[in-house]
Design an enzyme around this catalytic site. Structure first.
Site, PDB file in Angstrom:
ATOM      1  N   GLY A  15       0.870  -1.180   0.000  1.00 61.32           N
ATOM      2  CA  GLY A  15       0.000   0.000   0.000  1.00 61.32           C
ATOM      3  C   GLY A  15       0.902   1.223   0.000  1.00 61.32           C
ATOM      4  O   GLY A  15       1.854   1.293   0.784  1.00 61.32           O
ATOM      5  N   LYS A  16       0.604   2.177  -0.863  1.00 54.02           N
ATOM      6  CA  LYS A  16       1.537   3.304  -1.019  1.00 54.02           C
ATOM      7  C   LYS A  16       1.720   4.086   0.279  1.00 54.02           C
ATOM      8  O   LYS A  16       2.827   4.526   0.598  1.00 54.02           O
ATOM      9  CB  LYS A  16       1.054   4.226  -2.138  1.00 54.02           C
ATOM     10  CG  LYS A  16       1.113   3.537  -3.496  1.00 54.02           C
ATOM     11  CD  LYS A  16       0.744   4.440  -4.644  1.00 54.02           C
ATOM     12  CE  LYS A  16       0.453   3.658  -5.920  1.00 54.02           C
ATOM     13  NZ  LYS A  16       1.507   2.738  -6.322  1.00 54.02           N
ATOM     14  N   ALA A  76       1.299   2.966   3.526  1.00 52.68           N
ATOM     15  CA  ALA A  76       2.064   2.167   4.490  1.00 52.68           C
ATOM     16  C   ALA A  76       3.517   2.046   4.044  1.00 52.68           C
ATOM     17  O   ALA A  76       4.442   2.099   4.869  1.00 52.68           O
ATOM     18  CB  ALA A  76       1.433   0.784   4.630  1.00 52.68           C
ATOM     19  N   ASN A  77       3.743   1.885   2.744  1.00 51.22           N
ATOM     20  CA  ASN A  77       5.123   1.785   2.253  1.00 51.22           C
ATOM     21  C   ASN A  77       5.914   3.052   2.578  1.00 51.22           C
ATOM     22  O   ASN A  77       7.070   2.989   3.023  1.00 51.22           O
ATOM     23  CB  ASN A  77       5.145   1.594   0.730  1.00 51.22           C
ATOM     24  CG  ASN A  77       4.601   0.248   0.297  1.00 51.22           C
ATOM     25  OD1 ASN A  77       4.471  -0.673   1.094  1.00 51.22           O
ATOM     26  ND2 ASN A  77       4.284   0.132  -0.984  1.00 51.22           N
ATOM     27  N   GLY A 130      17.085   8.303 -12.712  1.00 54.64           N
ATOM     28  CA  GLY A 130      17.240   9.217 -11.573  1.00 54.64           C
ATOM     29  C   GLY A 130      16.006  10.059 -11.330  1.00 54.64           C
ATOM     30  O   GLY A 130      14.881   9.574 -11.396  1.00 54.64           O
ATOM     31  N   ASP A 163       7.837   4.731  -3.432  1.00 57.87           N
ATOM     32  CA  ASP A 163       7.460   4.975  -2.029  1.00 57.87           C
ATOM     33  C   ASP A 163       8.711   5.059  -1.149  1.00 57.87           C
ATOM     34  O   ASP A 163       8.768   5.869  -0.215  1.00 57.87           O
ATOM     35  CB  ASP A 163       6.547   3.849  -1.525  1.00 57.87           C
ATOM     36  CG  ASP A 163       5.276   3.733  -2.357  1.00 57.87           C
ATOM     37  OD1 ASP A 163       4.782   4.777  -2.821  1.00 57.87           O
ATOM     38  OD2 ASP A 163       4.789   2.603  -2.549  1.00 57.87           O
ATOM     39  N   LEU A 203      12.413   9.282 -12.345  1.00 60.04           N
ATOM     40  CA  LEU A 203      12.599   8.784 -13.713  1.00 60.04           C
ATOM     41  C   LEU A 203      13.123   7.347 -13.728  1.00 60.04           C
ATOM     42  O   LEU A 203      13.774   6.940 -14.689  1.00 60.04           O
ATOM     43  CB  LEU A 203      13.595   9.701 -14.450  1.00 60.04           C
ATOM     44  CG  LEU A 203      13.252  11.199 -14.478  1.00 60.04           C
ATOM     45  CD1 LEU A 203      14.444  12.018 -14.942  1.00 60.04           C
ATOM     46  CD2 LEU A 203      12.052  11.446 -15.395  1.00 60.04           C
ATOM     47  N   ASN A 213       5.966  10.242 -10.773  1.00 64.86           N
ATOM     48  CA  ASN A 213       6.950   9.620 -11.664  1.00 64.86           C
ATOM     49  C   ASN A 213       6.696  10.189 -13.059  1.00 64.86           C
ATOM     50  O   ASN A 213       5.779  10.998 -13.269  1.00 64.86           O
ATOM     51  CB  ASN A 213       6.912   8.085 -11.588  1.00 64.86           C
ATOM     52  CG  ASN A 213       5.629   7.489 -12.137  1.00 64.86           C
ATOM     53  OD1 ASN A 213       4.916   8.121 -12.916  1.00 64.86           O
ATOM     54  ND2 ASN A 213       5.326   6.272 -11.724  1.00 64.86           N
TER      55      ASN A 213
HETATM   56  O1  RIB Z   1       3.625   1.630  -4.754  1.00 63.44           O
HETATM   57  C1  RIB Z   1       3.594   0.241  -4.581  1.00 63.44           C
HETATM   58  C2  RIB Z   1       2.303  -0.188  -3.959  1.00 63.44           C
HETATM   59  O2  RIB Z   1       1.252   0.064  -4.875  1.00 63.44           O
HETATM   60  C3  RIB Z   1       2.184  -1.664  -3.639  1.00 63.44           C
HETATM   61  O3  RIB Z   1       2.689  -1.992  -2.378  1.00 63.44           O
HETATM   62  C4  RIB Z   1       0.703  -1.924  -3.790  1.00 63.44           C
HETATM   63  O4  RIB Z   1       0.053  -2.153  -2.579  1.00 63.44           O
HETATM   64  C5  RIB Z   1       0.147  -0.696  -4.498  1.00 63.44           C
HETATM   65  O5  RIB Z   1      -0.550   0.072  -3.625  1.00 63.44           O
END
Ligand code: RIB
Length: 301
Positions: free
Chosen positions: A41-42, A44-45, A219, A247, A215, A184
Site C-alpha cells: 500500500g503506497k 504504508a510503504n 534518476g 514509495d 525517472l 513519476n
Molecule cells: O507503490 C507500490 C504499492 O502500490 C504496492 O505496495 C501496492 O500495494 C500498491 O498500492
C-alpha cells in the site's frame, strides 16, 4: 540528531505477488515461479520507508476486520510505525494484485477495501498532522481524505509532499495546499498531457512551488520556481522487484528534507534508498534502514 516526526495518511494493502518470467498478455495464461503475500500500500510503504530512514512516523489509515488487517497492523508495528490512529473497519482490507517479471517490472491492480473509508479526519488525525514536520500523501484513498489532510497541514504550516499515484486529476485546492509534488514520469505526463518530463515538471510549477519527477533508472529531476532544474542521477543496479521504489524514495526524501538538506542532496540520498530497495523482493519488506542508506550514499558519520 533528533528524529524528525512525519505523518502519513494513505493506503494499506496486502500485496499478493506473482513472480513470473514475463507478464501474461490479455487472454494468455502463464505459469509463474513463486507467490508471496507481503505488506504494501503506497501509504504504508512510505511510512515504513520514512521510519527505517530515521523518522518517528505515525500512520493514519484503515484496515479491514479480516486476517490481512491484523497482519498489516502488526507489520507496521514491527517496522516501528505508530499505529494508534489506524482504524479497523468492517469489511475487507485493501489488496494489491501484482505481477512482477524477470526485469523487476510490475503491473498492479488495487482493490481498495478499507482504504475507501478514509474520507474524513478525526480530531486526533488533525492534531497529529499539525504536530508533524512533514505530511506524506498519495492517491490510493478517497480524494476528500487527501484534501482534508493537506488543508490541515497547510493550516498548521506543515510541509506537504504529495505522490500523485495512481494518477488522477488533482483538484486545484489540493495543489494549492501542496508544497512538493512527487510524480513519476508517467504520472507527470498524465497530469499535464506533456510527454517530456522536463516540460511536464515546468508546467506543474504553475500550481506548486517545487516538483521532483522520478525517472526510474534515469534518476530524478528537480524543479523549483525561480531556480535552474537539477537532474539527480540514479545508481546502476540490477533490479529484482521495483514495487514500492517510488514509495521508498518518498519516505527517505521526506526524512532528508526534514533534517534540513537541500532538495537535490535529499533526492540523491533518497535515490540510494530506492536503489537498495529494488534489489530485494517486496515493497515495504525491501526498504532499507538508515545505516544501509548512509553506506550506499557514501555518508560518513
Ligand atoms: O507503490 C507500490 C504499492 O502500490 C504496492 O505496495 C501496492 O500495494 C500498491 O498500492
Amino acid at each position: 540528531m533528533t528524529r524528525p516526526h512525519i505523518a502519513v495518511l494513505g493506503s494499506i494493502n496486502m500485496d499478493l505477488v506473482a513472480y513470473v518470467a514475463k507478464a501474461p498478455q490479455r487472454g494468455e495464461t502463464v505459469t509463474g515461479r513463486e507467490f508471496r503475500t507481503l505488506p504494501g500500500g503506497k501509504g504504508a510503504n512510505q511510512a515504513v520507508a520514512a521510519a527505517r530512514a530515521g523518522a518517528t512516523v505515525s500512520m493514519i489509515g484503515a484496515v479491514g476486520n479480516d486476517t490481512f488487517g491484523t497482519q498489516l497492523r502488526s507489520a507496521l508495528d514491527h517496522s516501528g510505525v505508530d499505529t494508534d490512529l489506524l482504524r479497523t473497519v468492517e469489511g475487507p482490507s485493501g489488496t494489491a494484485h501484482i505481477v512482477v517479471d524477470d526485469d523487476g517490472g510490475n503491473a498492479i491492480v488495487v482493490i481498495p477495501g478499507a482504504n475507501d473509508t478514509l474520507t474524513t479526519l478525526s480530531p486526533g488525525d488533525t492534531a497529529e498532522i499539525a504536530s508533524a514536520a512533514a505530511l506524506l500523501l498519495q492517491l490510493e484513498i478517497p480524494m476528500e481524505g487527501v484534501l482534508a489532510a493537506a488543508q490541515a497541514a497547510r493550516a498548521a504550516g506543515v510541509r506537504t509532499i504529495l505522490t500523485p499515484a495512481p494518477a488522477r486529476p488533482l483538484p486545484p485546492e489540493l495543489l494549492a495546499a501542496t508544497d512538493l509534488l512527487l510524480p513519476n514520469e508517467h504520472e507527470a505526463a498524465a497530469l499535464t498531457g506533456l510527454p517530456d518530463p522536463a516540460d511536464a515538471a515546468r508546467a506543474l510549477l504553475d500550481q506548486v512551488p517545487e516538483v521532483v519527477v522520478t525517472l526510474g533508472a534515469a534518476g530524478s529531476l528537480y524543479v523549483a520556481r525561480g531556480a535552474e532544474p537539477v537532474t539527480v542521477p540514479a545508481r546502476r543496479v540490477t533490479a529484482v522487484d521495483t514495487t514500492g521504489a517510488g514509495d521508498t524514495f518518498a519516505g527517505a526524501l521526506a526524512v532528508a528534507l526534514c533534517e534540513g538538506n537541500y532538495l537535490p542532496q535529499a533526492a540523491s540520498w533518497a535515490s540510494a534508498a530506492s536503489a537498495l530497495s529494488v534489489q530485494r523482493p517486496g515493497a515495504a519488506a525491501s526498504m532499507p534502514y538508515r545505516t544501509e542508506i548512509d553506506t550506499e550514499a557514501g555518508v560518513t558519520a
